[in-house]
Design a protein around this motif. Sequence first.
Motif, short mmCIF file in Angstrom:
data_model
loop_
_atom_site.label_atom_id
_atom_site.label_comp_id
_atom_site.label_asym_id
_atom_site.label_seq_id
_atom_site.Cartn_x
_atom_site.Cartn_y
_atom_site.Cartn_z
N ARG A 242 61.42 23.85 -21.84
CA ARG A 242 62.60 24.57 -22.34
C ARG A 242 63.69 24.60 -21.28
O ARG A 242 64.87 24.38 -21.57
N LEU B 2 64.53 29.09 -29.54
CA LEU B 2 64.72 27.66 -29.76
C LEU B 2 65.15 27.37 -31.19
O LEU B 2 65.82 26.39 -31.45
N SER C 243 71.78 23.93 -32.47
CA SER C 243 70.91 23.44 -31.42
C SER C 243 71.13 24.24 -30.15
O SER C 243 72.24 24.65 -29.86
N PRO C 244 70.08 24.46 -29.37
CA PRO C 244 70.26 25.13 -28.08
C PRO C 244 71.15 24.27 -27.19
O PRO C 244 71.19 23.06 -27.35
N TYR D 91 67.04 17.78 -32.49
CA TYR D 91 68.14 18.19 -31.65
C TYR D 91 68.92 16.96 -31.23
O TYR D 91 68.37 15.95 -30.87
N ALA E 200 59.12 21.59 -25.92
CA ALA E 200 59.02 23.02 -25.59
C ALA E 200 58.52 23.81 -26.80
O ALA E 200 57.62 24.64 -26.68
N ARG E 201 59.11 23.54 -27.96
CA ARG E 201 58.69 24.23 -29.18
C ARG E 201 57.22 23.94 -29.46
O ARG E 201 56.44 24.84 -29.77
N GLY F 46 65.56 21.46 -21.08
CA GLY F 46 66.29 21.05 -22.27
C GLY F 46 65.51 20.13 -23.18
O GLY F 46 66.09 19.46 -24.03
N GLU F 47 64.21 20.09 -23.03
CA GLU F 47 63.36 19.26 -23.87
C GLU F 47 62.87 20.13 -25.03
O GLU F 47 61.74 20.63 -25.04
N TRP F 48 63.76 20.33 -26.02
CA TRP F 48 63.56 21.32 -27.06
C TRP F 48 62.32 21.07 -27.92
O TRP F 48 61.56 22.00 -28.19
N PRO G 144 64.91 22.94 -35.41
CA PRO G 144 65.81 21.82 -35.09
C PRO G 144 66.69 21.49 -36.29
O PRO G 144 66.30 21.70 -37.44
N ARG H 293 70.49 21.34 -21.21
CA ARG H 293 70.36 21.73 -19.81
C ARG H 293 70.60 20.51 -18.95
O ARG H 293 70.26 19.40 -19.32
#
Length: 161
Positions: free
Chosen positions: A85, A122, A142-143, A130, A93-94, A88-90, A125, A146
Amino acid sequence: MPFAASLRALVLARYEADHGSPDTAVRRLRAEWAKGHRSVHVADALGWALYRAGKHEEALPYATRATEQGLRSALFAYHRGRIERELGEWGPARRHLAEALRINPHFSPLLAPKARRALAALGEPAEGGYAAEEDGSPRAGSPPPREGASASRSPSSGGER
């Protein structure tokens, strides 16, 4: 008593990472890694200590190693998800935060609620996952991306990193 000494170093480093000096934890765990103590427990602890010390890119290969060796650990999955997370690897991470809660929804009275909040933050998607708009800005829903995500994902098999 090399095992006892290694176990003691691991316990102290885990404590330092969360309640003391993450940099001290990193030094202790790198020393264990250099001695050849490369269990999933040391890999996870080193990854988490690096994350807590702000070395997110360097942390992920260790967290990945800890979660890909066959041991199903809610704590290890949580650590990996938090690191992903931050990078930025959404999607990953989820997946790992949800896995931590699937393995044991009550794995920690402190961390399980954090995992739920991180997963909720998060969100879902956007259709197609994302992605960024053509101008590079994050797609609505989308978040934010990063900076500094790394392509390297595997800790070296010899020596310190």
